[in-house]
Each structure stands twice: as C-alpha cells, then as structure tokens.
Motif scaffolding. Structure first.
Motif, PDB file in Angstrom:
ATOM      1  N   LEU A   1      25.960  53.675-117.919  1.00  0.00           N
ATOM      2  CA  LEU A   1      26.022  53.142-119.277  1.00  0.00           C
ATOM      3  C   LEU A   1      25.259  51.826-119.305  1.00  0.00           C
ATOM      4  O   LEU A   1      25.596  50.902-118.562  1.00  0.00           O
ATOM      5  CB  LEU A   1      27.481  52.921-119.689  1.00  0.00           C
ATOM      6  CG  LEU A   1      27.715  52.317-121.077  1.00  0.00           C
ATOM      7  CD1 LEU A   1      27.302  53.307-122.164  1.00  0.00           C
ATOM      8  CD2 LEU A   1      29.186  51.931-121.248  1.00  0.00           C
TER       9      LEU A   1
ATOM     10  N   GLU B   1      34.222  50.900-113.326  1.00  0.00           N
ATOM     11  CA  GLU B   1      33.758  49.606-112.847  1.00  0.00           C
ATOM     12  C   GLU B   1      33.426  48.692-114.011  1.00  0.00           C
ATOM     13  O   GLU B   1      33.264  49.139-115.153  1.00  0.00           O
ATOM     14  CB  GLU B   1      32.522  49.769-111.960  1.00  0.00           C
ATOM     15  CG  GLU B   1      32.756  50.602-110.698  1.00  0.00           C
ATOM     16  CD  GLU B   1      33.784  49.976-109.776  1.00  0.00           C
ATOM     17  OE1 GLU B   1      34.537  50.727-109.120  1.00  0.00           O
ATOM     18  OE2 GLU B   1      33.839  48.727-109.700  1.00  0.00           O
ATOM     19  N   GLY B   2      33.278  47.397-113.712  1.00  0.00           N
ATOM     20  CA  GLY B   2      32.859  46.471-114.748  1.00  0.00           C
ATOM     21  C   GLY B   2      31.344  46.465-114.880  1.00  0.00           C
ATOM     22  O   GLY B   2      30.631  46.973-114.008  1.00  0.00           O
ATOM     23  N   PRO B   3      30.836  45.915-115.972  1.00  0.00           N
ATOM     24  CA  PRO B   3      29.381  45.825-116.153  1.00  0.00           C
ATOM     25  C   PRO B   3      28.746  44.955-115.068  1.00  0.00           C
ATOM     26  O   PRO B   3      29.295  43.922-114.695  1.00  0.00           O
ATOM     27  CB  PRO B   3      29.236  45.167-117.527  1.00  0.00           C
ATOM     28  CG  PRO B   3      30.535  45.396-118.216  1.00  0.00           C
ATOM     29  CD  PRO B   3      31.569  45.388-117.140  1.00  0.00           C
TER      30      PRO B   3
ATOM     31  N   GLN C   1      26.838  49.782-116.385  1.00  0.00           N
ATOM     32  CA  GLN C   1      28.243  49.992-116.060  1.00  0.00           C
ATOM     33  C   GLN C   1      28.441  51.426-115.606  1.00  0.00           C
ATOM     34  O   GLN C   1      27.991  52.367-116.268  1.00  0.00           O
ATOM     35  CB  GLN C   1      29.130  49.693-117.278  1.00  0.00           C
ATOM     36  CG  GLN C   1      30.616  49.758-116.983  1.00  0.00           C
ATOM     37  CD  GLN C   1      31.447  49.380-118.197  1.00  0.00           C
ATOM     38  OE1 GLN C   1      31.009  49.495-119.340  1.00  0.00           O
ATOM     39  NE2 GLN C   1      32.671  48.912-117.960  1.00  0.00           N
TER      40      GLN C   1
END
Lengths: 117, 113
Positions: B86, B41-43, B37
C-alpha cells in the motif's frame, strides 16, 4: 530496539471496556504522534506531543479518547467505554524535529489492532 | 472528501511493467512524504520532498513534487513482486501550520511474478 515499538500488537475488547495502548518512540525523538487507521484507509491524525506537552489534540474523535506522555518519552492512548466504531489500527509515530522545524519526517510503529466486539 | 486524493486506488500489474501513482490536492503542502505499508505493519518512509518541482530518485522509484506544492507523483520502473504493498502519500499543510500529517487513502499495488 532502534524503531518505534507499540504494545499490545492486538487487542480485543468487549464494548464498554476501557483499553490502554502503549507507544515507545525512538530514543531522543522529541515529537510523538498518534493516528487511527480504518480498514482500507490512510491513517488519520489523533493527537501530537512535543516532549510531554500535548500541543494538538484536535483529531481525538470524542472525550472517551485520552492520551498522555508524562515524562516526554513513552506515551499511552486510552480509550474509555469502547464502542464498535473504535475498531481500527492505532499507529504511533515519532520525529526528532520540533514545531519550529521546516518539516518533519515521522517514523511509524507497527500499530495496535483494536477490535471491539 | 479526502484532502489528498490518490489514484489509482488499486493497481495490479505484471513484473517488469512501469506504473505511476498520483497524489493531488487543492491545498499547498510544506512537504510531502511517500510511505509504503505492508499488511500488519506500520507505514515505512520512502522519501520526503520539500521544494516545488523537486525530483528524487530511489533506485527504480522516482518521486516528483509539483511546482505549486499541491501534488506529487511516484513512478516505478520495471516493477518487481517486492514492490507489492500500500503506497501512501502524506503532507504537512502549509496553511494550518499543524505538525500532523494528512494522508491520502492509498494506492494498493499488486505486482504479479
């Protein structure tokens, strides 16, 4: 578009206001999930739909949170009487697999960042 | 207490170094997924592992699922600045049968050029 889309991307609400967050899943995806992600943490499950049926809402933190997917496609997460602790990123994910599948791969949208003042 | 424990929580390394991120639990998972991620933003799904002992490679990334399906690792060889982000592990719990993913708290990786 080909991916999961969410709107709005950012929402600022005053404490006590109601908000509605929208999710457009990938076309044809049967399953839809909502997650809440606090700053610096991993996402936490809120609720799950298979088509229009809400099969699991065990993660909704209170009765102020409500989600629907009336036609089995677009979903809306509604939060009533917002509180400061509701501030988080709300993520939507979709999957083509059903509850009978051995595993499901979930594809996430960009999220809606909610800030409650 | 986090059901899926990730370690380390933070990692700052130089370009070209190798690293391993761990994801551990006392619960058994039907499958385990790794996501990356980036801010705002989204994963993004990197890989899914489903069989105990399974090893999957994605270019410089190697993913392993523990024999008992309770843990997993992500190894990056010759890290590059583009690997910064992440990293989240997430699994479907076998005991509950729930479709929801249980996420770890993440490993924040910074690769310095």
């Amino acid at each position: 578009g080909a991916g999961v889309s969410q709107s709005p991307r950012y929402k600022v609400a005053k404490r006590g206001q109601d908000v509605a967050l929208r999710c457009d899943p990938i076309s044809g995806h049967v399953s839809l999930f909502w997650y809440q992600q606090a700053l610096g943490q991993g996402p936490e499950f809120l609720t799950y739909f298979q088509n229009e049926a809400q099969l699991d809402k065990s993660g909704l933190p209170s009765d102020r949170f409500f989600a629907e997917r009336p036609e089995g496609s677009v979903s809306t997460l509604k939060i009533q009487r917002t509180q400061q602790e509701d501030s988080a990123v709300y993520l939507c994910a979709s999957s083509w697999r059903t509850s009978g599948s051995s595993y499901n791969e979930q594809f996430f949208g960009p999220g809606t960042r909610l800030t409650v003042l | 207490t986090q059901l899926l424990e990730q370690s380390p929580q933070f990692l700052s390394i130089q370009e070209g170094e190798n690293l391993t991120v761990y994801c551990n639990s006392s619960s058994v998972f039907s499958s385990l997924q790794w996501y990356r991620q980036e801010p705002g933003e989204g994963p993004v799904l990197l890989v899914t592992v489903v069989t105990g002992g399974e090893v999957k490679k994605l270019k410089r990334l190697t993913f392993q699922f523990g024999d008992a399906r309770k843990d997993s690792s992500l190894h990056i060889t010759a890290a590059q600045p583009g690997d910064t982000g992440l990293y989240l592990c997430a699994g479907e719990r076998r005991d509950t049968g729930r479709r929801a993913l249980t996420f770890g708290s993440g490993t924040r990786l910074q690769v310095q050029p």
